[in-house]
Design a protein around this motif. Structure first.
Motif, PDB file in Angstrom:
ATOM      1  N   GLN A 436       0.836  -1.212   0.000  1.00  0.00           N
ATOM      2  CA  GLN A 436       0.000   0.000   0.000  1.00  0.00           C
ATOM      3  C   GLN A 436       0.864   1.253   0.000  1.00  0.00           C
ATOM      4  OE1 GLN A 436      -2.251  -1.092   3.508  1.00  0.00           O
ATOM      5  NE2 GLN A 436      -4.164  -0.757   2.399  1.00  0.00           N
ATOM      6  N   TYR A 439       2.471   1.696  -3.337  1.00  0.00           N
ATOM      7  CA  TYR A 439       1.469   2.167  -4.309  1.00  0.00           C
ATOM      8  C   TYR A 439       1.285   3.693  -4.194  1.00  0.00           C
ATOM      9  CZ  TYR A 439      -2.994   2.428  -6.851  1.00  0.00           C
ATOM     10  OH  TYR A 439      -3.987   2.741  -7.745  1.00  0.00           O
ATOM     11  N   MET A 440       1.150   4.149  -2.989  1.00  0.00           N
ATOM     12  CA  MET A 440       0.939   5.586  -2.784  1.00  0.00           C
ATOM     13  C   MET A 440       2.186   6.398  -3.122  1.00  0.00           C
ATOM     14  SD  MET A 440      -1.546   5.807   0.528  1.00  0.00           S
ATOM     15  CE  MET A 440      -1.099   4.390   1.465  1.00  0.00           C
ATOM     16  N   ALA A 454      -3.127   6.753   4.828  1.00  0.00           N
ATOM     17  CA  ALA A 454      -3.678   5.452   5.211  1.00  0.00           C
ATOM     18  C   ALA A 454      -4.361   5.530   6.576  1.00  0.00           C
ATOM     19  CB  ALA A 454      -2.575   4.397   5.232  1.00  0.00           C
TER      20      ALA A 454
ATOM     21  N   GLU B  92      -5.530  -1.576  -2.507  1.00  0.00           N
ATOM     22  CA  GLU B  92      -6.722  -0.907  -1.976  1.00  0.00           C
ATOM     23  C   GLU B  92      -6.300  -0.001  -0.827  1.00  0.00           C
ATOM     24  OE1 GLU B  92      -9.575  -3.857  -0.859  1.00  0.00           O
ATOM     25  OE2 GLU B  92      -9.723  -4.664  -2.892  1.00  0.00           O
ATOM     26  N   ILE B  93      -6.913   1.169  -0.759  1.00  0.00           N
ATOM     27  CA  ILE B  93      -6.625   2.060   0.367  1.00  0.00           C
ATOM     28  C   ILE B  93      -7.938   2.441   1.035  1.00  0.00           C
ATOM     29  CG2 ILE B  93      -5.370   4.108   1.101  1.00  0.00           C
ATOM     30  CD1 ILE B  93      -4.081   3.992  -1.735  1.00  0.00           C
ATOM     31  N   VAL B 143     -10.190   4.227  -2.725  1.00  0.00           N
ATOM     32  CA  VAL B 143      -9.304   3.784  -3.797  1.00  0.00           C
ATOM     33  C   VAL B 143      -9.271   2.254  -3.897  1.00  0.00           C
ATOM     34  CG1 VAL B 143      -6.931   3.790  -4.665  1.00  0.00           C
ATOM     35  CG2 VAL B 143      -7.872   5.833  -3.562  1.00  0.00           C
ATOM     36  N   ASN B 144      -9.784   1.762  -5.012  1.00  0.00           N
ATOM     37  CA  ASN B 144      -9.742   0.328  -5.361  1.00  0.00           C
ATOM     38  C   ASN B 144     -10.504  -0.603  -4.426  1.00  0.00           C
ATOM     39  OD1 ASN B 144      -8.178   0.740  -7.684  1.00  0.00           O
ATOM     40  ND2 ASN B 144      -6.319   0.835  -6.457  1.00  0.00           N
TER      41      ASN B 144
END
Ligand SMILES: Nc1ncnc2c1ncn2[C@@H]1O[C@H](COP(=O)(O)OP(=O)(O)OP(=O)(O)O)[C@@H](O)[C@H]1O
Ligand SMILES: [Mg+2]
Lengths: 487, 251
Positions: A436, A439-440, A454, B92-93, B143-144
């Motif tokens: 995660q 990704y960010m 997050a 996914e966030i 997100v996702n």
């Protein structure tokens, strides 16, 4: 009164004069609606806790005898009660009660100029967008936050409706009848060691009474009347909403309060009479050396509703379990809480719902975030006895772990007896994964920004429950905490 | 070439295992290159190593983005330098809306404290969503989270369109898309094509390349490019499979 504690050795102060001056300073200023203290108000109750210190506080405040007795009784209870070591953390044993000052007048507070305030503190204010005027107060440069005009306007508005919104000292003196009826009844001094401590040495806080049927439109904010005393170590708040009345109270602010006091122990009592609604909102961000041990409880009569909305960030150890006693049928209780424990911090928070009448409903939603070796635990108690029927409870606790060595514990303790009662319990533990974060970061966010996004995402639905200006500050605060945590 | 993404002799390992072996490829701005190749040959590894993923250790080699070395930089710095990666498996966030996420990514590209034009942002976002035939309600979704495979891929392209990268690596963006979605996504990518962007499309299927017609096609096998050609190479692969590539290599 010569009530100076004997163990205050480095003091050569004329006590009698101090008392008179103190009392005058408080009373005169209060009458004007001005809560400031005199600059040269250089006296205090000394170090350590004993009968002398209690007498000193009571004298300074010019309290009636029943309060003096209340305080002394509480002191005895405090001395006789063991620490609640079965809960929370062993760290409590590190509190040295003999070294603490239990009543600090302004002159004894560390005073400094704005230039002496460390740069990182200034930057924190900047980042949080704290207004100029408030920064000085929060940094300990000024004794009070000058919001008098705003407060006076509000006070005028409120008094037209018969609403009382004062400090506890004024409350117990000027509104004795209603104050005494409820004070110490929801949370007796004997409730726990720290409730006893607060009962012995309380100072600052709020007393609010909302008459029958009055719905206070604006949230009442401790913020409007913050001053040295209000941000005290041992605040005492009592809020009474009479039948059908409605009120929202907000305490704290997102800026860390920079002071030297390490033990904070507040007591908050709420009374919602038939059909009344009380919403109590807290946002607290403590310095990392603070023990924050708070007892909060409300009683909801028939058809009444009490909601605790609580956000705890920082501190060395926070123990706080807002409670609602659902005393009348169709009463509702809710606790919504967010706790964030960063490195070396412990947040032991949760909720208690005591169902004492049929057809009562309670809801608990808790989200906790543990960072690094920080530990945020949920500790709850839901009690529905067999004798009742049609009671419902919903408990949801979600934990988010950041960094692998984080841990979390939940102790839901739900006791629901009787076939006509129901409970629903959900718990989850999730982690912010490396994928995660990657990704960010691939979208251009720094690691800290990714982390705070997050975390803010995790608490997002609960943050909506806070008033607008608080929720914006809360988000920024989480950003600061998370950016700090990635170094 | 300073106006290109120039990858030279890249060696990448995951743990003990070497995945990329002296991988070299130059993608000039203005071009679209397709990379095809059997499962497990290191296509995603290439994308992630370029994007700076910490699990993918670059043991030697370089990657110059318009002349600037990106190997060894943090993922966010590489992203802000202009490299975008459309993920094969996007994360996914929870609790973070698409609108807020893209906004945060744009703000991260601005000088600190610079004002953000929210009105213009939403106008732009809606325009791009319309182009991708995405329901505007999507902006409020996390997100996702709970997205279908195709929705995730569309969301990747939306981000790419909003962030305007200099180079984009699209890792199997076509997988999971239905025929209509494929055409919509391809239209979106084609609209972005131009002299200011270089695009690498990783795919298993010729079909995508009917819509996004590549300037070059590369076949990747065992950690490096073993064959390069024009768009007809993709047709050839489709017809013959990878066996002939393997045979050719063995010979
Ligand atoms: N994080 C990882 N940990 C361990 N092994 C990995 C990791 N990522 C990739 N690999 C291994 O590296 C090799 C190359 O994987 P990669 O994902 O790059 O292949 P690919 O060409 O993208 O395949 P596909 O066409 O299936 O997407 C595979 O054998 C894979 O199992
Ligand atoms: Mg792949």
């Amino acid at each position: 009164m010569n009530a100076f504690p004997p163990n205050d050795t480095d003091s050569s102060i004329d006590i009698g004069e101090a008392d008179a001056e103190t009392a005058a300073a408080i009373d005169i200023d209060r009458e004007k609606g001005n809560f400031s203290f005199k600059e040269d108000y250089a006296y205090d109750a000394g170090v350590g806790l004993n009968a002398g210190a209690v007498d000193y506080i009571t004298d300074v405040k010019g309290e009636p005898d029943w309060v003096r007795e209340f305080r002394h009784k509480a002191l005895k209870i405090f001395e006789s009660k063991p620490l609640p070591t079965h809960w929370g953390s062993k760290d409590l044993e590190n509190i040295d009660f003999a070294k603490i000052r239990y009543y600090l007048a302004k002159g004894q507070k560390p005073s400094r100029t704005w230039d002496e305030v460390p740069d990182d503190v200034k930057e924190t204010f900047e980042r949080l967008g704290i207004p100029e005027q408030e920064r000085k107060f929060l940094a300990g440069v000024e004794a009070q936050f000058d919001s008098e005009s705003a407060y006076s306007r509000m006070k005028e508005e409120l008094s037209k409706q018969g609403v009382i919104f004062v400090g506890p000292t004024e409350g117990l003196k000027e509104h004795a009848e209603v104050f005494r009826k409820y004070f110490g009844k929801v949370i007796p001094a004997a409730d726990n060691k720290f409730a006893a401590l607060n009962s012995a040495v309380f100072s600052g806080g709020s007393f609010i009474y909302v008459p029958k049927g009055v719905k206070v439109a604006q949230p009442l904010q401790a913020y409007f009347r913050i001053n040295a005393e209000n941000f005290g170590q041992f605040e005492r708040t009592l809020i009474i909403a009479d039948e059908g009345a409605e009120v929202t109270y907000m305490e704290g602010c997102t800026a860390p309060k920079f002071d030297t006091a390490t033990l904070h122990s507040a007591v908050v009592e709420l009374v919602a009479l038939k059909g009344a609604k009380i919403q109590y909102i807290t946002v607290q961000n403590w310095a990392t050396n603070v023990f924050n041990l708070v007892t909060k409880r409300g009683v909801a009569e028939e058809g009444a509703e009490i909601r605790w909305i609580d956000c705890n960030i920082g501190s060395r150890l926070t123990m706080k379990y807002p409670a609602v006693v659902l005393k009348g049928e169709h009463a509702r209780g809710e606790v919504i809480s967010i706790a964030l424990a960063s490195e070396n911090q412990t947040q032991d928070t949760g909720a208690k719902m005591i169902h004492a009448a049929s057809h009562t409903t309670s809801n608990i939603v808790s989200k906790s975030i543990s960072v690094g070796n920080g530990l945020a635990s949920y500790r709850g108690q839901v009690h529905i006895p067999k004798s009742l029927s049609h009671c419902k409870n919903n408990t949801e606790c979600d934990a988010l772990l950041i960094n692998t060595n984080s841990r979390t514990d939940t102790y839901p303790a739900i006791t629901v007896r009787g076939s006509q009662n129901s409970t629903q319990h959900e718990a989850s533990v999730s982690k912010v994964s490396a994928e995660q974060i990657f990704y960010m970061m691939q979208r251009g966010l720094s690691e800290g920004e990714a982390m705070s996004l997050a975390v803010n995402g995790f608490i997002n639905d609960l943050v909506q429950e806070f008033p607008m200006e608080y929720s914006v500050e809360l988000k920024r605060l989480v950003e600061l905490e998370m950016e700090g945590s990635v170094g | 070439m300073s106006n290109s993404l120039e990858i030279k002799d890249l060696n990448v390992s995951i743990g003990e295992r070497q995945i990329l072996k002296n991988f070299s490829l130059t993608v000039p701005k203005g071009e679209v290159h397709a990379i095809m190749g059997p499962n497990g040959t290191g296509k995603s590894t290439l994308a992630k190593a370029l994007a700076g993923h910490e699990d993918y250790a670059v043991t030697s080699g370089s990657a110059l983005l318009d002349g600037e070395e990106i190997i060894g930089q943090e993922p966010d710095a590489i992203a802000r330098a202009g490299l975008f990666m459309a993920f094969q498996y996007p994360s996914e966030i929870p609790g973070v809306s698409i609108a807020n996420f893209i906004r945060a990514a744009l703000v991260a590209r601005q000088p600190k404290g610079a004002p953000f034009d929210a009105k213009a942002y939403y106008a732009e976002l809606y325009k791009k969503m319309d182009a991708l035939k995405m329901d505007r309600k999507f902006t409020a979704r996390s997100v996702n989270e709970g997205f279908s495979g195709g929705e995730k891929k569309r969301c990747e392209i939306l981000q790419m369109m909003m962030l305007q990268p200099k180079y984009a690596i699209m890792d199997e963006t076509d997988s999971g898309l239905d025929i209509d979605a494929l055409r919509i996504v391809a239209d979106g990518v084609n609209a972005m094509r131009g002299p200011d962007i270089g695009i690498v499309v990783i795919t298993h299927y010729q079909r995508l390349l009917d819509y996004i017609v590549p300037d070059k096609v590369h076949v990747m096998y065992d950690g490096r490019i073993v064959h390069s050609g024009d768009k007809n190479l993709a047709l050839e692969l489709e017809a013959k499979g990878y066996d002939w590539v393997k045979k050719e290599l063995a010979a």
